[in-house]
Design a protein around this motif. Structure first.
Motif, mmCIF file in Angstrom:
data_model
loop_
_atom_site.group_PDB
_atom_site.id
_atom_site.type_symbol
_atom_site.label_atom_id
_atom_site.label_comp_id
_atom_site.label_asym_id
_atom_site.label_seq_id
_atom_site.Cartn_x
_atom_site.Cartn_y
_atom_site.Cartn_z
ATOM 1 N N THR A 136 -8.032 -1.190 7.554
ATOM 2 C CA THR A 136 -8.507 -0.055 8.342
ATOM 3 C C THR A 136 -8.284 -0.335 9.819
ATOM 4 O O THR A 136 -8.580 -1.438 10.292
ATOM 5 C CB THR A 136 -10.007 0.181 8.101
ATOM 6 O OG1 THR A 136 -10.230 0.396 6.701
ATOM 7 C CG2 THR A 136 -10.501 1.389 8.882
ATOM 8 N N SER A 138 -3.936 -2.633 1.085
ATOM 9 C CA SER A 138 -4.362 -1.292 0.663
ATOM 10 C C SER A 138 -5.729 -0.910 1.210
ATOM 11 O O SER A 138 -6.052 0.282 1.292
ATOM 12 C CB SER A 138 -4.379 -1.209 -0.868
ATOM 13 O OG SER A 138 -5.289 -2.151 -1.407
ATOM 14 N N ALA A 165 0.874 -1.191 0.000
ATOM 15 C CA ALA A 165 0.000 0.000 0.000
ATOM 16 C C ALA A 165 0.902 1.230 0.000
ATOM 17 O O ALA A 165 0.981 1.975 0.972
ATOM 18 C CB ALA A 165 -0.920 -0.011 1.210
ATOM 19 N N LYS A 167 -0.027 4.894 1.117
ATOM 20 C CA LYS A 167 -0.840 5.007 2.316
ATOM 21 C C LYS A 167 0.021 4.949 3.565
ATOM 22 O O LYS A 167 0.974 4.178 3.650
ATOM 23 C CB LYS A 167 -1.866 3.875 2.344
ATOM 24 C CG LYS A 167 -3.036 4.117 3.276
ATOM 25 C CD LYS A 167 -4.169 3.154 2.950
ATOM 26 C CE LYS A 167 -5.422 3.514 3.734
ATOM 27 N NZ LYS A 167 -6.561 2.639 3.373
ATOM 28 N N THR A 168 -0.345 5.786 4.533
ATOM 29 C CA THR A 168 0.292 5.763 5.852
ATOM 30 C C THR A 168 -0.814 5.738 6.902
ATOM 31 O O THR A 168 -1.714 6.580 6.873
ATOM 32 C CB THR A 168 1.187 6.993 6.068
ATOM 33 O OG1 THR A 168 2.238 6.997 5.093
ATOM 34 C CG2 THR A 168 1.805 6.962 7.466
ATOM 35 N N TRP A 169 -0.730 4.773 7.800
ATOM 36 C CA TRP A 169 -1.704 4.689 8.885
ATOM 37 C C TRP A 169 -1.101 5.296 10.150
ATOM 38 O O TRP A 169 0.060 5.006 10.487
ATOM 39 C CB TRP A 169 -2.093 3.246 9.174
ATOM 40 C CG TRP A 169 -2.837 2.557 8.077
ATOM 41 C CD1 TRP A 169 -4.183 2.539 7.862
ATOM 42 C CD2 TRP A 169 -2.270 1.742 7.036
ATOM 43 N NE1 TRP A 169 -4.494 1.770 6.772
ATOM 44 C CE2 TRP A 169 -3.334 1.267 6.235
ATOM 45 C CE3 TRP A 169 -0.955 1.367 6.708
ATOM 46 C CZ2 TRP A 169 -3.134 0.445 5.137
ATOM 47 C CZ3 TRP A 169 -0.759 0.559 5.609
ATOM 48 C CH2 TRP A 169 -1.838 0.103 4.840
#
Length: 336
Positions: free
Chosen positions: A243, A240, A219, A222-224
């Motif tokens: 959550t 990707s 992913a 994207k950075t969580w």
């Protein structure tokens, strides 16, 4: 005086041997080695000797690009562990190090490679847990059948989780980020407490205090950013779309107290989790209610209470196999 000198020399040699072991580039340090080191270091004289050698190692950081140091590294490593001493030339000055070639090689090789702090591999066997204080003041706690590799440098604290599960209590240092690499997943923190679990290619990150950033190769854009009480489960095929979700921290980290806590978990998942802590596995036979939900708190490494509860609640019978595994199936055999 002579007696004291002999004692000091022995302590220095022992400290050198420990430093060489813990700074080896490719070690596998067993739990008993770490326990022995802890017991040895409990003596203030021993700890002082070890700290002196470690200070020398750290002080050589500025010389890591010096060509004479690199030459000395090659010479020290070429001579091997049989040599008792080596000579290092710094400019026009010759410095004789007499604490043994084991520590000499490890110190100089660490300088030449740009690493000074401890770089061991910590591992636990099935059913074992282990906790250790790292050189930066952070604490590492390993779960059953887990392995990590520590790679600290001047600008970064990096740990690779090779398998299993670990909790990290990170000493704050904004100038030296703390990074845990688990397969394709990277977790970055500066001062916090979090758990990383790696089973096969699946990775789960759970934050208990502070904040962390998580990125994954699958992913890329994207950075969580997790908040305390959140967990993020990453699988190669679906990273990707992953959550963060809320989690009960006490339940998620109950393994640190020698228990596992299940809250409405499918039976086959509960069995797989308990099997991580025991060499004798629980096997669900034909007809066993694999998808039925399980809740409860059970001791790790001792499956008797779990098996007894399942047998009573679901009408199962247990059969111990010749290899030690225990198979569970409906009483009277599989139902057709």
């Amino acid at each position: 005086m002579i007696k004291d000198r002999g004692k000091n020399g022995r302590i220095t040699r022992e400290a050198a041997a420990w430093h060489a072991l813990l700074n080896d580039t490719h070690p596998r340090i067993e739990t008993e080695d770490l326990e022995a080191f802890s017991a040895w270091q409990s003596d203030p004289s021993n700890k002082a000797a070890y700290d002196r050698i470690d200070d020398i190692s750290r002080g050589l950081r500025a010389l890591q690009d010096d060509p004479d140091i690199r030459q000395a590294t090659a010479e020290a490593l070429a001579r091997g562990p049989e040599r008792r001493r080596f000579v290092m030339r710094l400019g026009t000055q010759r410095v004789r190090v007499v604490v043994g070639s084991l520590v000499a090689a490890s110190v100089v090789a660490s300088v030449a490679g740009g690493y000074i702090a401890l770089r061991p591999t910590y591992a636990t066997e099935v059913g074992q847990t282990f906790s250790a204080r790292l050189s930066d003041g952070s604490r590492l706690t390993l779960d059953t059948d887990s392995q990590v590799r520590v790679r600290f440098s001047g600008g970064e604290r990096r740990i690779e989780l090779l398998r299993g599960q670990a909790i990290f209590e990170v000493a704050h240092n904004a100038q030296r980020p703390f990074i845990v690499q688990a397969g394709d997943t990277r977790v970055r923190a500066t001062g916090t407490r979090f758990e990383v679990r790696r089973i096969g290619q699946d990775v789960r990150v759970t934050l208990t205090q502070g904040s962390v950033e998580v990125v994954d190769r699958d992913a890329k854009a994207k950075t969580w950013r997790l908040r305390p009480g959140e967990t993020l489960a990453l699988k190669p095929a679906g990273a990707s779309i992953a959550t963060p979700t809320s989690v009960d921290i006490q339940t998620a980290t109950s393994w640190t107290t020698g228990t596992v806590t299940f809250q409405d978990v499918p039976l086959d998942e509960a069995v797989a989790e308990l099997n991580r802590y025991s060499r004798d596995k629980i096997v669900l036979g034909d007809g066993a209610p694999r998808t039925r939900r399980v809740s409860g708190v059970f001791s790790t490494g001792d499956n008797d209470d779990f098996i007894a509860a399942l047998s009573a609640y679901y009408g199962l019978q247990s059969d111990r196999k010749s290899n030690g595994d225990i198979e569970l199936q409906p009483k009277g055999g599989p139902k057709t």
